[in-house]
Design an enzyme around this catalytic site. Structure first.
Site, PDB file in Angstrom:
ATOM      1  N   SER A   1      54.419  53.947  77.762  1.00  0.00           N
ATOM      2  CA  SER A   1      53.477  53.283  78.242  1.00  0.00           C
ATOM      3  C   SER A   1      53.907  52.538  79.767  1.00  0.00           C
ATOM      4  CB  SER A   1      53.114  51.860  77.385  1.00  0.00           C
ATOM      5  OG  SER A   1      51.915  51.491  77.668  1.00  0.00           O
TER       6      SER A   1
ATOM      7  N   ASP B   1      43.385  58.837  75.273  1.00  0.00           N
ATOM      8  CA  ASP B   1      44.117  58.034  75.849  1.00  0.00           C
ATOM      9  C   ASP B   1      43.263  57.759  77.176  1.00  0.00           C
ATOM     10  OD1 ASP B   1      45.651  56.157  77.314  1.00  0.00           O
ATOM     11  OD2 ASP B   1      47.563  57.266  77.207  1.00  0.00           O
TER      12      ASP B   1
ATOM     13  N   HIS C   1      45.945  55.541  73.510  1.00  0.00           N
ATOM     14  CA  HIS C   1      47.247  54.856  73.907  1.00  0.00           C
ATOM     15  C   HIS C   1      48.108  54.257  72.861  1.00  0.00           C
ATOM     16  CE1 HIS C   1      49.442  53.769  77.467  1.00  0.00           C
ATOM     17  NE2 HIS C   1      49.622  52.640  76.888  1.00  0.00           N
TER      18      HIS C   1
END
EC number: 2.3.1.-
Length: 307
Positions: A116, A213, A243
């Site tokens: 991330s 995502d 995500h």
């Protein structure tokens, strides 16, 4: 400084400038597991603590890796500071401090896993550390776009004096002005800046994207890789995932398996992740996760009693 513990995971404390402390967790390779050339540093995603990666540490340890995790300064977790003062540059400072500490312990060969937002920090740090390889998972390549998706508004488009005091990120209050000013002053905010950081990368690199995502555009990840002058990079997709790689057990297991395979492949100088791994049992993973949460709570309580 090492804290004595009854747990498998070892807690260390690095003292840095300003009397601040970074907590580092060490998981040793499982006994009788295969020998690996590299340790693995795990840089957790934004608003994620070390114990969120207990399961992955178990997978890697079971497959022979010496695993290092840390909580950044001014972040959620055990290290000094509060998240309302977090900036990308502080995240980078924390990573570099951990790498320096590893060097003092003669741990010079390591690969990195960053997920991330922490992936963007890793991209900016690689020219200053001697990593053997890099693995990212749902890594931010265009910070401005990803923050807009996560926060619901493009706050980096606003003049500094028009920003709100705080930005709410999954229930955490991020200091808007200090974060935005750092992004703009030090060039963190867009895809072009990430490409600039990564263009001359000369170590193996695997990027995992998630096909559902909404925070990271896969075509921008592809653009990043196409601008890296080395041919030692590859992209894989985690099918069925958003995500949030922990959204369900199927997605989480796929993430653990894929990253462990990538680490083994890259430790052997390959990018093909069609390799065999040893998987911990669900019971083993549950015990590890519960024990690390207990360990974190004990450390937090000790810090409170000393304050």
């Amino acid at each position: 400084m090492e804290n004595e513990s009854k747990y498998k995971t070892i807690d260390h404390v690095i003292c840095v400038e300003g009397n601040k402390k970074i907590h580092v967790w060490e998981t040793l390779p499982e006994e009788n597991s295969p020998k690996r050339k590299n340790a693995i540093i795990i840089a957790s995603g934004f608003a994620r603590r070390m114990d969120h990666f207990a399961g992955l540490a178990e997978y890697l340890s079971r497959n022979g890796f010496h695993v290092i995790r840390y909580d950044s300064l001014h972040h959620v977790g055990l290290s000094s500071g509060t998240i309302d003062e977090f900036t990308m540059s502080i995240g980078k400072q924390s990573l570099l401090a951990v790498v320096d500490w590893l060097t003092t312990r003669k741990i010079n060969n390591f690969g990195m896993l960053a997920s991330s937002l922490s992936a963007r920090i890793a991209y900016a740090s690689l020219s200053e550390i001697n990593a053997s390889f890099l693995i990212t998972a749902v890594g931010f390549v265009n910070l401005r776009y990803s923050l807009e998706r996560a926060l619901g508004f493009d706050y980096l488009s606003l003049p500094i004096n028009e920003l709100p005091n705080n930005l709410d990120f999954e229930g955490h209050k991020l200091g808007a002005e200090v974060f935005a000013r750092d992004c703009l002053d030090f060039g963190w905010e867009d895809l072009a800046s990430t490409i600039n950081n990564m263009m001359y990368l000369d170590i193996p690199f695997i990027a995992f994207t998630a096909n559902n995502d909404n925070w990271v555009k896969q075509d921008e990840v592809i653009t990043l890789l196409s601008n890296i002058r080395s041919n030692r990079c590859k992209i894989y997709s985690l099918l069925g995932s958003s995500h949030d790689l922990s959204e369900n057990l199927v997605v989480l297991r796929n993430f653990y398996q894929s990253v462990t395979k990538a680490a083994i492949a890259m430790d052997n100088d390959h990018l093909d992740i069609d390799v065999d791994i040893t998987e911990p049992s669900f019971e083993h993973l549950t015990i590890a996760t519960v024990n690390e949460r207990r360990m974190r709570i004990e450390i937090e309580n000790q810090a409170i009693s000393l304050s």
